[in-house]
Design an enzyme around this catalytic site. Structure first.
Site, PDB file in Angstrom:
ATOM      1  N   ILE A 155      -6.641  34.090 -14.975  1.00 43.02           N
ATOM      2  CA  ILE A 155      -8.086  33.869 -14.883  1.00 43.02           C
ATOM      3  C   ILE A 155      -8.845  35.123 -15.287  1.00 43.02           C
ATOM      4  O   ILE A 155      -9.831  35.069 -16.022  1.00 43.02           O
ATOM      5  CB  ILE A 155      -8.470  33.404 -13.472  1.00 43.02           C
ATOM      6  CG1 ILE A 155      -7.761  32.088 -13.123  1.00 43.02           C
ATOM      7  CG2 ILE A 155      -9.982  33.242 -13.352  1.00 43.02           C
ATOM      8  CD1 ILE A 155      -7.909  31.666 -11.680  1.00 43.02           C
ATOM      9  N   ASP A 174      -5.486  46.258 -11.835  1.00 44.82           N
ATOM     10  CA  ASP A 174      -4.592  45.295 -11.214  1.00 44.82           C
ATOM     11  C   ASP A 174      -3.364  46.052 -10.721  1.00 44.82           C
ATOM     12  O   ASP A 174      -2.885  46.964 -11.407  1.00 44.82           O
ATOM     13  CB  ASP A 174      -4.166  44.227 -12.242  1.00 44.82           C
ATOM     14  CG  ASP A 174      -3.593  42.980 -11.592  1.00 44.82           C
ATOM     15  OD1 ASP A 174      -4.139  41.891 -11.828  1.00 44.82           O
ATOM     16  OD2 ASP A 174      -2.595  43.091 -10.839  1.00 44.82           O
ATOM     17  N   CYS A 204      -8.945  38.586  -7.937  1.00 47.08           N
ATOM     18  CA  CYS A 204      -7.733  38.985  -7.216  1.00 47.08           C
ATOM     19  C   CYS A 204      -7.251  37.860  -6.301  1.00 47.08           C
ATOM     20  O   CYS A 204      -8.053  37.071  -5.811  1.00 47.08           O
ATOM     21  CB  CYS A 204      -8.001  40.189  -6.318  1.00 47.08           C
ATOM     22  SG  CYS A 204      -9.028  41.470  -7.015  1.00 47.08           S
ATOM     23  N   PRO A 205      -5.949  37.804  -6.027  1.00 44.43           N
ATOM     24  CA  PRO A 205      -5.487  36.952  -4.926  1.00 44.43           C
ATOM     25  C   PRO A 205      -5.869  37.610  -3.605  1.00 44.43           C
ATOM     26  O   PRO A 205      -6.109  38.827  -3.554  1.00 44.43           O
ATOM     27  CB  PRO A 205      -3.967  36.929  -5.112  1.00 44.43           C
ATOM     28  CG  PRO A 205      -3.666  38.226  -5.781  1.00 44.43           C
ATOM     29  CD  PRO A 205      -4.846  38.524  -6.679  1.00 44.43           C
ATOM     30  N   THR A 231     -15.622  34.787  -7.702  1.00 47.87           N
ATOM     31  CA  THR A 231     -15.190  33.395  -7.815  1.00 47.87           C
ATOM     32  C   THR A 231     -13.716  33.269  -7.456  1.00 47.87           C
ATOM     33  O   THR A 231     -13.053  32.328  -7.879  1.00 47.87           O
ATOM     34  CB  THR A 231     -15.428  32.862  -9.251  1.00 47.87           C
ATOM     35  OG1 THR A 231     -14.769  33.722 -10.191  1.00 47.87           O
ATOM     36  CG2 THR A 231     -16.906  32.784  -9.574  1.00 47.87           C
ATOM     37  N   ARG A 233     -11.701  34.628  -3.929  1.00 47.76           N
ATOM     38  CA  ARG A 233     -11.507  34.289  -2.525  1.00 47.76           C
ATOM     39  C   ARG A 233     -12.564  34.983  -1.684  1.00 47.76           C
ATOM     40  O   ARG A 233     -12.886  36.158  -1.899  1.00 47.76           O
ATOM     41  CB  ARG A 233     -10.106  34.715  -2.042  1.00 47.76           C
ATOM     42  CG  ARG A 233      -8.981  33.815  -2.528  1.00 47.76           C
ATOM     43  CD  ARG A 233      -9.052  32.453  -1.838  1.00 47.76           C
ATOM     44  NE  ARG A 233      -8.014  31.521  -2.291  1.00 47.76           N
ATOM     45  CZ  ARG A 233      -8.161  30.642  -3.250  1.00 47.76           C
ATOM     46  NH1 ARG A 233      -9.303  30.581  -3.920  1.00 47.76           N
ATOM     47  NH2 ARG A 233      -7.185  29.813  -3.569  1.00 47.76           N
ATOM     48  N   ASP A 257     -18.984  32.079  -5.399  1.00 51.89           N
ATOM     49  CA  ASP A 257     -18.569  30.678  -5.347  1.00 51.89           C
ATOM     50  C   ASP A 257     -17.699  30.430  -4.124  1.00 51.89           C
ATOM     51  O   ASP A 257     -17.368  29.291  -3.816  1.00 51.89           O
ATOM     52  CB  ASP A 257     -17.792  30.328  -6.624  1.00 51.89           C
ATOM     53  CG  ASP A 257     -17.384  28.868  -6.693  1.00 51.89           C
ATOM     54  OD1 ASP A 257     -18.284  28.004  -6.684  1.00 51.89           O
ATOM     55  OD2 ASP A 257     -16.166  28.586  -6.733  1.00 51.89           O
ATOM     56  N   GLU A 262     -16.262  29.757   4.852  1.00 50.15           N
ATOM     57  CA  GLU A 262     -16.768  28.533   4.236  1.00 50.15           C
ATOM     58  C   GLU A 262     -16.190  27.257   4.821  1.00 50.15           C
ATOM     59  O   GLU A 262     -16.761  26.179   4.642  1.00 50.15           O
ATOM     60  CB  GLU A 262     -16.493  28.565   2.731  1.00 50.15           C
ATOM     61  CG  GLU A 262     -15.031  28.504   2.361  1.00 50.15           C
ATOM     62  CD  GLU A 262     -14.812  28.555   0.856  1.00 50.15           C
ATOM     63  OE1 GLU A 262     -13.791  28.046   0.398  1.00 50.15           O
ATOM     64  OE2 GLU A 262     -15.663  29.099   0.130  1.00 50.15           O
ATOM     65  N   HIS A 294     -17.892  26.560  -3.886  1.00 46.28           N
ATOM     66  CA  HIS A 294     -16.475  26.532  -4.247  1.00 46.28           C
ATOM     67  C   HIS A 294     -16.200  25.438  -5.289  1.00 46.28           C
ATOM     68  O   HIS A 294     -15.357  24.567  -5.104  1.00 46.28           O
ATOM     69  CB  HIS A 294     -15.594  26.318  -3.010  1.00 46.28           C
ATOM     70  CG  HIS A 294     -14.211  26.885  -3.161  1.00 46.28           C
ATOM     71  ND1 HIS A 294     -13.548  27.520  -2.149  1.00 46.28           N
ATOM     72  CD2 HIS A 294     -13.361  26.907  -4.229  1.00 46.28           C
ATOM     73  CE1 HIS A 294     -12.353  27.901  -2.567  1.00 46.28           C
ATOM     74  NE2 HIS A 294     -12.216  27.541  -3.835  1.00 46.28           N
TER      75      HIS A 294
END
Length: 334
Positions: A155, A174, A204-205, A231, A233, A257, A262, A294
């Site tokens: 992504i 990264d 990022c995760p 967008t 987490r 997002d 949430e 989301h």
């Protein structure tokens, strides 16, 4: 294999109907997300298909194990809603969809960036009020900015490609650098990226190491007036610190997002007054904060891909007992 499906939308049901015709999978559909209150509704299912608003903590995992559930199929790349250690300890398997139409999220990411940079929220409000003046609407051009991308997986790389198309100078960071991203950005250390970037994108995760990667300390490193786009987490961002930075003018704009808390409102119909979260309410009231619920992933192509890969994962478990997309304890790049 009987599968309980969470969060299926009406327009997705035909995909499950077609899958049932093969005879190896059958489906029942749940209306409410999986959590401690709804886990008792699970009956006679060998597998579950989960969305990110489902919560599998240790207590839920224990109940699922008692009910004979063997496989948890996350219909997403992110798996932070599942306590993987508990799932593994109880002998269950968990898989995900490592990638699906990264273009969907990247395109939405750029859309949100442009909305912030061109003051779209304020512009729309002025027009609705019959005010057609230019006051407060002078924007910035994305192609003239230095864009920093935290997370250079699929992504992140797709977003970088779009940023290059606009003519932006692109920096990347990264913990898992890769050659494909190196062709699209200049890799720098994380702190250097924060200091140099006019606009920062989070791809990022969410891991223990990346939780609140954007907080008071890192916000203090950023350029005054920098813009932040998330967008990925919600847990990557300390929302209180971001609100404070917006109020002080330290941060020039924020588009998100995803939101850390949430689960209390996403996929539900609630008025803002019904959401007991003062920070969220304050962010939505600001002209320089843009929110979408989301939906970055939500395109026809992405949904089809997610469902197809999820069903393929379950069939692989069914036939071999294993899955190439088994979740690993150590999360890598998205």
């Amino acid at each position: 294999m009987k599968v309980r499906v969470y969060g299926a939308q009406p327009d997705e049901l035909r995909l499950y109907e077609e899958a049932e015709k093969q005879g190896d999978l059958s489906f029942v559909f749940a209306k409410a997300p999986l959590n401690e209150e709804t886990v008792q509704e699970v009956q006679d299912c060998e597998a579950l298909i989960l969305l990110t608003n489902c919560q599998v903590n240790e207590k839920v995992a224990e109940e699922l194990s008692k009910k004979g559930v063997k496989y948890l199929a996350c219909r997403s790349a992110g798996t932070d809603h599942v306590d993987y250690a508990a799932v593994k300890r109880l002998g269950m398997c968990c898989c995900n969809v490592p990638f699906y139409a990264p273009e969907a999220i990247a395109e939405h990411t750029i859309l949100m960036a442009l909305r912030v940079l061109r003051h779209e929220k304020k512009c729309s409000a002025k027009v609705a009020a019959g005010d057609y003046t230019l006051e407060g609407l002078k924007g910035r051009q994305l192609g003239q900015l230095t864009a920093g991308v935290l997370g250079t997986g699929r992504i992140g790389r797709t977003t970088m490609n779009l940023l290059n198309g606009f003519g932006a100078r692109v920096l990347g960071w990264d913990p898992y650098p890769n050659d494909a991203a190196a062709k699209l950005c200049t890799y720098v250390e994380r702190d250097e990226l924060l200091k140099q970037s006019d606009i920062i994108f989070l791809h990022c995760p969410l891991t223990p190491d990346s939780y609140h990667v954007i907080g008071r300390e890192t916000l203090g490193m950023m350029k005054e007036g920098a813009v932040l786009i998330n967008t990925a987490r919600g847990g990557l961002v300390d929302q209180d610190a971001v609100l404070e930075a917006l109020e002080r003018g330290r941060l020039g704009g924020f588009a998100f997002d995803v939101y850390e808390n949430e689960a209390a409102f996403v996929r539900k119909k609630k008025t803002l007054a019904e959401i007991d979260d003062p920070t969220f309410q304050a962010l939505l009231a600001r002209d320089d904060a843009i929110y979408s619920p989301h939906v970055a992933f939500y395109t026809d192509g992405a949904i089809y891909s997610m469902i197809e890969v999820t069903l393929a994962n379950l069939r692989e478990y069914l036939t071999t007992g294993q899955c190439r997309n088994e979740v690993k304890e150590e999360a890598g790049p998205v």
